[in-house]
Design a protein around this motif. Structure first.
Motif, PDB file in Angstrom:
ATOM      1  N   GLY A   1      45.179  34.989  41.817  1.00  0.00           N
ATOM      2  CA  GLY A   1      45.746  34.041  40.586  1.00  0.00           C
ATOM      3  C   GLY A   1      44.948  34.459  39.161  1.00  0.00           C
ATOM      4  N   ALA A   2      45.218  35.786  39.101  1.00  0.00           N
ATOM      5  CA  ALA A   2      43.947  36.135  37.887  1.00  0.00           C
ATOM      6  C   ALA A   2      44.781  36.087  36.586  1.00  0.00           C
ATOM      7  CB  ALA A   2      43.578  37.439  38.405  1.00  0.00           C
ATOM      8  N   GLY A   3      45.636  35.376  36.270  1.00  0.00           N
ATOM      9  CA  GLY A   3      46.086  35.405  35.062  1.00  0.00           C
ATOM     10  C   GLY A   3      47.063  36.680  34.526  1.00  0.00           C
TER      11      GLY A   3
ATOM     12  N   GLY B   1      40.362  34.144  40.926  1.00  0.00           N
ATOM     13  CA  GLY B   1      40.710  33.661  39.691  1.00  0.00           C
ATOM     14  C   GLY B   1      41.043  32.003  39.909  1.00  0.00           C
TER      15      GLY B   1
ATOM     16  N   SER C   1      51.951  25.718  33.416  1.00  0.00           N
ATOM     17  CA  SER C   1      50.923  25.401  33.995  1.00  0.00           C
ATOM     18  C   SER C   1      51.131  24.630  35.249  1.00  0.00           C
ATOM     19  CB  SER C   1      50.115  24.418  33.076  1.00  0.00           C
ATOM     20  OG  SER C   1      50.694  23.156  32.829  1.00  0.00           O
TER      21      SER C   1
ATOM     22  N   ILE D   1      32.146  35.775  38.806  1.00  0.00           N
ATOM     23  CA  ILE D   1      32.301  37.047  39.501  1.00  0.00           C
ATOM     24  C   ILE D   1      33.619  37.718  39.036  1.00  0.00           C
ATOM     25  CG2 ILE D   1      32.737  37.989  41.754  1.00  0.00           C
ATOM     26  CD1 ILE D   1      30.062  36.719  41.552  1.00  0.00           C
TER      27      ILE D   1
ATOM     28  N   GLY E   1      42.256  29.794  37.777  1.00  0.00           N
ATOM     29  CA  GLY E   1      42.992  29.145  36.815  1.00  0.00           C
ATOM     30  C   GLY E   1      43.826  27.994  37.359  1.00  0.00           C
ATOM     31  N   MET E   2      45.004  27.957  36.740  1.00  0.00           N
ATOM     32  CA  MET E   2      46.093  26.910  37.365  1.00  0.00           C
ATOM     33  C   MET E   2      46.434  27.109  38.952  1.00  0.00           C
ATOM     34  SD  MET E   2      45.901  24.597  35.373  1.00  0.00           S
ATOM     35  CE  MET E   2      47.309  23.489  35.835  1.00  0.00           C
ATOM     36  N   ALA E   3      46.872  28.441  39.022  1.00  0.00           N
ATOM     37  CA  ALA E   3      47.272  28.712  40.472  1.00  0.00           C
ATOM     38  C   ALA E   3      46.368  28.766  41.341  1.00  0.00           C
ATOM     39  CB  ALA E   3      47.898  30.271  40.364  1.00  0.00           C
ATOM     40  N   GLY E   4      45.049  29.444  40.965  1.00  0.00           N
ATOM     41  CA  GLY E   4      43.992  29.457  41.924  1.00  0.00           C
ATOM     42  C   GLY E   4      43.330  27.880  42.512  1.00  0.00           C
TER      43      GLY E   4
ATOM     44  N   ALA F   1      36.624  33.050  43.972  1.00  0.00           N
ATOM     45  CA  ALA F   1      35.721  34.014  42.860  1.00  0.00           C
ATOM     46  C   ALA F   1      36.320  34.158  41.687  1.00  0.00           C
ATOM     47  CB  ALA F   1      35.640  35.256  43.419  1.00  0.00           C
ATOM     48  N   GLU F   2      35.764  33.540  40.582  1.00  0.00           N
ATOM     49  CA  GLU F   2      36.244  33.262  39.346  1.00  0.00           C
ATOM     50  C   GLU F   2      35.430  34.283  38.321  1.00  0.00           C
ATOM     51  OE1 GLU F   2      38.817  32.105  37.196  1.00  0.00           O
ATOM     52  OE2 GLU F   2      37.290  32.621  35.566  1.00  0.00           O
ATOM     53  N   LYS F   3      35.988  34.828  37.296  1.00  0.00           N
ATOM     54  CA  LYS F   3      35.395  35.547  36.350  1.00  0.00           C
ATOM     55  C   LYS F   3      34.634  34.546  35.358  1.00  0.00           C
ATOM     56  CE  LYS F   3      37.862  37.523  33.148  1.00  0.00           C
ATOM     57  NZ  LYS F   3      38.788  38.453  32.540  1.00  0.00           N
ATOM     58  N   ALA F   4      35.155  33.633  34.925  1.00  0.00           N
ATOM     59  CA  ALA F   4      34.340  32.640  33.914  1.00  0.00           C
ATOM     60  C   ALA F   4      33.835  31.654  34.838  1.00  0.00           C
ATOM     61  CB  ALA F   4      35.234  31.994  33.051  1.00  0.00           C
TER      62      ALA F   4
ATOM     63  N   SER G   1      44.165  41.650  35.474  1.00  0.00           N
ATOM     64  CA  SER G   1      43.611  41.925  36.869  1.00  0.00           C
ATOM     65  C   SER G   1      44.771  41.441  37.817  1.00  0.00           C
ATOM     66  CB  SER G   1      42.462  41.018  37.075  1.00  0.00           C
ATOM     67  OG  SER G   1      41.410  41.515  36.170  1.00  0.00           O
TER      68      SER G   1
ATOM     69  N   TYR H   1      48.195  34.778  23.896  1.00  0.00           N
ATOM     70  CA  TYR H   1      47.556  34.361  25.527  1.00  0.00           C
ATOM     71  C   TYR H   1      46.364  34.775  25.302  1.00  0.00           C
ATOM     72  CZ  TYR H   1      49.454  33.517  29.794  1.00  0.00           C
ATOM     73  OH  TYR H   1      49.386  32.784  31.132  1.00  0.00           O
TER      74      TYR H   1
HETATM   75  C1  LIG Z   1      48.440  29.849  23.904  1.00  0.00           C
HETATM   76  C2  LIG Z   1      49.120  29.292  25.582  1.00  0.00           C
HETATM   77  C3  LIG Z   1      49.818  28.035  25.510  1.00  0.00           C
HETATM   78  C4  LIG Z   1      50.539  27.394  26.559  1.00  0.00           C
HETATM   79  N1  LIG Z   1      51.163  26.141  26.560  1.00  0.00           N
HETATM   80  C5  LIG Z   1      51.538  25.466  27.627  1.00  0.00           C
HETATM   81  C6  LIG Z   1      52.003  24.337  27.570  1.00  0.00           C
HETATM   82  O1  LIG Z   1      51.957  23.720  26.278  1.00  0.00           O
HETATM   83  N2  LIG Z   1      52.466  23.551  28.780  1.00  0.00           N
HETATM   84  C7  LIG Z   1      52.348  24.384  29.838  1.00  0.00           C
HETATM   85  O2  LIG Z   1      52.628  23.769  31.216  1.00  0.00           O
HETATM   86  N3  LIG Z   1      51.791  25.479  29.903  1.00  0.00           N
HETATM   87  C8  LIG Z   1      51.357  26.062  28.686  1.00  0.00           C
HETATM   88  N4  LIG Z   1      50.834  27.355  28.974  1.00  0.00           N
HETATM   89  C9  LIG Z   1      50.871  28.412  30.409  1.00  0.00           C
HETATM   90  C10 LIG Z   1      49.851  27.811  31.196  1.00  0.00           C
HETATM   91  O3  LIG Z   1      48.738  28.240  30.709  1.00  0.00           O
HETATM   92  C11 LIG Z   1      50.061  29.197  32.234  1.00  0.00           C
HETATM   93  O4  LIG Z   1      51.374  29.317  32.966  1.00  0.00           O
HETATM   94  C12 LIG Z   1      48.937  28.970  33.325  1.00  0.00           C
HETATM   95  O5  LIG Z   1      47.667  28.801  33.037  1.00  0.00           O
HETATM   96  C13 LIG Z   1      48.967  30.224  34.351  1.00  0.00           C
HETATM   97  O6  LIG Z   1      48.227  30.058  35.439  1.00  0.00           O
HETATM   98  P1  LIG Z   1      47.479  31.206  36.014  1.00  0.00           P
HETATM   99  O7  LIG Z   1      46.722  30.581  37.156  1.00  0.00           O
HETATM  100  O8  LIG Z   1      48.460  32.235  36.501  1.00  0.00           O
HETATM  101  O9  LIG Z   1      46.562  31.909  35.109  1.00  0.00           O
HETATM  102  P2  LIG Z   1      45.322  31.271  34.361  1.00  0.00           P
HETATM  103  O10 LIG Z   1      45.319  29.780  34.274  1.00  0.00           O
HETATM  104  O11 LIG Z   1      44.940  31.942  33.116  1.00  0.00           O
HETATM  105  O12 LIG Z   1      44.190  31.612  35.338  1.00  0.00           O
HETATM  106  C14 LIG Z   1      43.614  32.924  35.576  1.00  0.00           C
HETATM  107  C15 LIG Z   1      42.246  32.810  36.124  1.00  0.00           C
HETATM  108  O13 LIG Z   1      41.797  34.276  36.706  1.00  0.00           O
HETATM  109  C16 LIG Z   1      40.576  34.546  36.205  1.00  0.00           C
HETATM  110  N5  LIG Z   1      40.236  35.966  36.268  1.00  0.00           N
HETATM  111  C17 LIG Z   1      41.042  36.726  35.412  1.00  0.00           C
HETATM  112  N6  LIG Z   1      40.685  38.020  35.954  1.00  0.00           N
HETATM  113  C18 LIG Z   1      39.738  37.989  37.040  1.00  0.00           C
HETATM  114  C19 LIG Z   1      39.029  38.748  37.799  1.00  0.00           C
HETATM  115  N7  LIG Z   1      39.145  40.033  37.740  1.00  0.00           N
HETATM  116  N8  LIG Z   1      37.979  38.212  38.619  1.00  0.00           N
HETATM  117  C20 LIG Z   1      37.764  36.778  38.743  1.00  0.00           C
HETATM  118  N9  LIG Z   1      38.560  36.027  38.061  1.00  0.00           N
HETATM  119  C21 LIG Z   1      39.756  36.414  37.071  1.00  0.00           C
HETATM  120  C22 LIG Z   1      40.522  34.024  34.705  1.00  0.00           C
HETATM  121  O14 LIG Z   1      39.207  33.762  34.359  1.00  0.00           O
HETATM  122  C23 LIG Z   1      41.259  32.554  35.043  1.00  0.00           C
HETATM  123  O15 LIG Z   1      40.483  31.596  35.268  1.00  0.00           O
HETATM  124  C24 LIG Z   1      50.269  27.981  27.745  1.00  0.00           C
HETATM  125  C25 LIG Z   1      49.551  29.249  27.772  1.00  0.00           C
HETATM  126  C26 LIG Z   1      48.797  29.866  26.863  1.00  0.00           C
HETATM  127  C27 LIG Z   1      47.973  30.942  26.639  1.00  0.00           C
END
Ligand SMILES: Cc1cc2nc3c(=O)[nH]c(=O)nc-3n(C[C@H](O)[C@H](O)[C@H](O)COP(=O)(O)OP(=O)(O)OC[C@H]3O[C@@H](n4cnc5c(N)ncnc54)[C@H](O)[C@@H]3O)c2cc1C
Length: 617
Positions: free
Chosen positions: A195-197, A17, A419, A156, A19-22, A41-44, A224, A217
């Motif tokens: 870091g898959a959200g 993943g 984020s 992926i 995303g932000m953590a990844g 490895a990222e799904k999108a 995942s 969300y």
């Molecule tokens: C509507 C909304 C508003 C928000 N507003 C704010 C804000 O104003 N300010 C702020 O600081 N934060 C905000 N956030 C919070 C912030 O977006 C999250 O805290 C942060 O993105 C979490 O990071 P993450 O890496 O855990 O998840 P994500 O950033 O969601 O990343 C997860 C990644 O994993 C990938 N993935 C998922 N499943 C798989 C799989 N099986 N295989 C491969 N890849 C996979 C996804 O495609 C994605 O790229 C908001 C979130 C949302 C939804």
């Protein structure tokens, strides 16, 4: 499966993943692991993936230590208060002490952060938020990850983790498939950072029918982050702590900037302030927590829900006053353009101009996550210097499976990272993962072909189910031999909604409902063996559904275990309608036996590491 090409990748660190953590993990892994092979490895596509895909208008977690605005201890107090006393304070403190440096990196990499013209400091929206022109937030952090990793595999879908065959309970990589080419991907890795959200679409959403797909969300957050570790036996924590958001109706548009910056406020349909009416009622449920400042988010939701139940809805956001000021009007609209364009479109389509009409608010369906304002996720080790023994087992952010790390939504017990905090936690996890690999020395992680081939069979089965079963289609999409991902998803959402405390029951559940819900989830899982996928996109949907279902089962088990109503406004245990600090001032842990699928629940002690002298800030 002979026709499917297999792509092998051997690496040191696999980030699942981007995303932000990844992206934070990939960036930091390179810093400490100069010679290591780092793969993501990222799904999108990491340029526009995850919850920040569309951009953000504010970074919600910035201490401002350089100007002595807040200290990490303050943030721990804030998160603890908002979560009704229950957070992993070691993890929260650890994130908070490092988060500012991550934000400074974002600015260095080109993210425009608004400045207060008088002080020269970052423009604050609230005590913890700073305002950004964040449309390109995600491409900016993605670039840093791309420059750091040896390889980023976009498209992926990771479906399973691999386990080391030479040592019990040690991870060995992951497998998945390319959603565009259909290739089977095997990543053998010494350490894996998940870091898959978070998880949306596990409870029935308010937006159904023509609005289906619109959720608060990210709709592609498919659990995942939870299902992958659960399946290999990692312990989870606080999975009952789902979140319900008060948002603008039908578009789920954010309210933070409206409350904090525009100073808008809410009222019932008769133009009355209503929160204070519910004070005594709430106090009878949760005691002194209602007197805390700021009022915990769930309790504000609670007043909203009760007021609507009492027949005085809808609740409106009073925007008509603020929008008379042209500057605030601009900020109000820009807030949506930077992160939720859909809300502006909904208002336009419903003839709502917030300058002349106060728009409706509503409470959302529940979501599961560990980075926003709730605490669901994996049970991880904390940092060596501050974690008590029960919270520390060697490597920061390592799950209870060796070599498996987590960050962002994946990690439980530590809310309000948002984020910036998720990116920071990715960095923390990556640094620890590098140390873990260095400590392994010459020790080999063994993953034999058979393990991969067996999983390959399982992963592509939905395509085969469809190919065989389509000959028996009775009408339209109905086949006696398989169910389609959308059909399974709707069944899952209905079960969670009706039995585990969704919108249609005003977030109410009880022991008997939960037990029946768990039975129905079991039946759904049996049926998912017969899921059919007509193409690769549907294959992805099939696996997302399986991940969502396992996540849901975990949520239901935790909700059953905690016999109290800890967070009214998020959910209610009708058979235990009060907060019960004597018995439940603790964290909940679950473990699913990977061989039998049996769940075991336990309590974990809650340590207050930061004093509470300033809780009433
Ligand atoms: C509507 C909304 C508003 C928000 N507003 C704010 C804000 O104003 N300010 C702020 O600081 N934060 C905000 N956030 C919070 C912030 O977006 C999250 O805290 C942060 O993105 C979490 O990071 P993450 O890496 O855990 O998840 P994500 O950033 O969601 O990343 C997860 C990644 O994993 C990938 N993935 C998922 N499943 C798989 C799989 N099986 N295989 C491969 N890849 C996979 C996804 O495609 C994605 O790229 C908001 C979130 C949302 C939804």
């Amino acid at each position: 499966m002979g026709k499917v090409k297999t792509v092998w990748e051997d690496c040191d660190i696999l980030v699942v993943g981007g995303g932000m953590a990844g992206t934070g993990a990939a960036y930091e892994a390179r810093y400490w692991g100069r010679d290591m092979k780092i793969v993501c490895a990222e799904k999108a596509n990491i340029d526009r993936s995850g919850a920040v895909a569309q951009g953000l208008y504010a970074i919600n977690c910035y201490m401002g230590m350089q100007w002595d605005e807040n200290q990490p201890e303050d943030h721990v107090r804030y998160a603890r208060n908002d979560l009704m006393g229950l957070v992993r304070e070691d993890l929260a403190f650890d994130m908070a002490r490092h988060v500012d440096s991550a934000v400074h990196k974002f600015e260095e990499w080109g993210l425009p952060i608004m400045r207060n013209k008088e002080t020269g400091r970052y423009q604050r929206e609230g005590k913890w938020q700073i305002m950004i022109h964040g449309e390109s937030y995600k491409p900016i952090v993605a670039e840093a990850a791309r420059n750091s990793a040896d390889k980023i595999y976009n498209r992926i879908m990771v479906t399973h983790l691999l386990m080391d065959e030479s040592k019990e309970n040690r991870v060995g990589g992951a497998v998945g498939f390319n959603c565009r080419t259909g290739d089977f991907h095997v990543f053998r890795a010494k350490a894996v950072i998940v870091g898959a959200g978070g998880a949306s679409h596990i409870f029935k959403p308010r937006s159904v029918g023509e609005g289906m797909g619109r959720t608060w969300y990210a709709p592609w957050s498919s659990g995942s982050a939870y299902a992958l570790p659960i399946e290999v036996g990692a312990k989870m924590t606080q999975m009952e702590n789902r979140i319900v958001l008060t948002r603008f109706k039908d578009g789920y548009g954010p309210v933070g900037a409206y409350f904090l910056h525009l100073k808008t406020y809410t009222q019932n349909t008769y133009g009355e302030e209503y929160e204070s009416k519910w004070y005594e009622h709430t106090k009878a449920m949760v005691g002194e927590y209602i007197d805390h400042t700021p009022t915990p988010t769930c309790l504000r939701n609670h007043a909203f829900i009760e007021e609507v139940k009492a027949g005085r809805g809808p609740i409106h956001m009073v925007t008509m006053e603020a929008f008379q000021d042209p500057h605030l009007e601009e900020v109000g609209w820009e807030n949506f353009l930077g992160m939720t364009v859909g809300q502006a479109v909904v208002w336009a389509s419903q003839d709502i101009d917030p300058k002349y009409i106060n728009p409706e608010l509503t409470t959302s369906e529940p979501y599961v996550m560990g980075s926003h304002a709730t605490c669901s996720g994996a049970w991880v080790s904390g940092p060596e210097d501050i974690s008590p023994p029960e919270y520390y087992w060697g490597y920061n952010r390592m799950l209870t499976v060796d070599g498996l790390f987590g960050a962002g939504d994946t990690v439980g017990g530590t809310a309000h990272k948002f984020s910036s905090g998720s990116f920071t936690e990715g960095r923390i996890a990556a640094k620890a993962a590098v140390k873990y690999i260095l400590d392994l020395g010459d020790e080999k992680v063994v993953v034999n072909n058979k393990q991969c081939e067996d999983l390959k069979e399982v992963i592509y089965k939905p395509l085969e189910n469809y190919t065989v079963g389509r000959n028996e289609i009775t009408a339209g999409t109905v086949s006696p031999s398989y169910l389609l991902p959308i059909q399974g998803l709707q069944r899952l959402e209905k079960i969670m909604d009706e039995y585990v405390g969704g919108i249609s029951v005003n977030y109410m559940t009880n022991e008997n409902l939960l037990k029946r819900g768990i039975e129905l989830l079991g039946i759904l899982q049996e049926d998912l063996e017969h899921i059919g996928a007509e193409d690769l996109h549907q294959l992805m949907r099939a696996w997302e559904l399986k991940h969502r279902t396992l996540t849901s089962e975990c949520v239901a088990q935790h909700t059953l275990f905690r016999e109290e109503t800890r967070w009214p406004g998020y959910y209610y245990r009708g058979d235990h309608m009060k907060l019960d600090d004597d018995n439940w001032h603790c964290l909940t842990l679950s473990h699913r036996d990977p061989k039998t699928g049996e769940w075991t629940m336990e309590k974990a002690p809650l340590y207050h590491i930061v004093d509470d002298k300033e809780d009433s800030q």
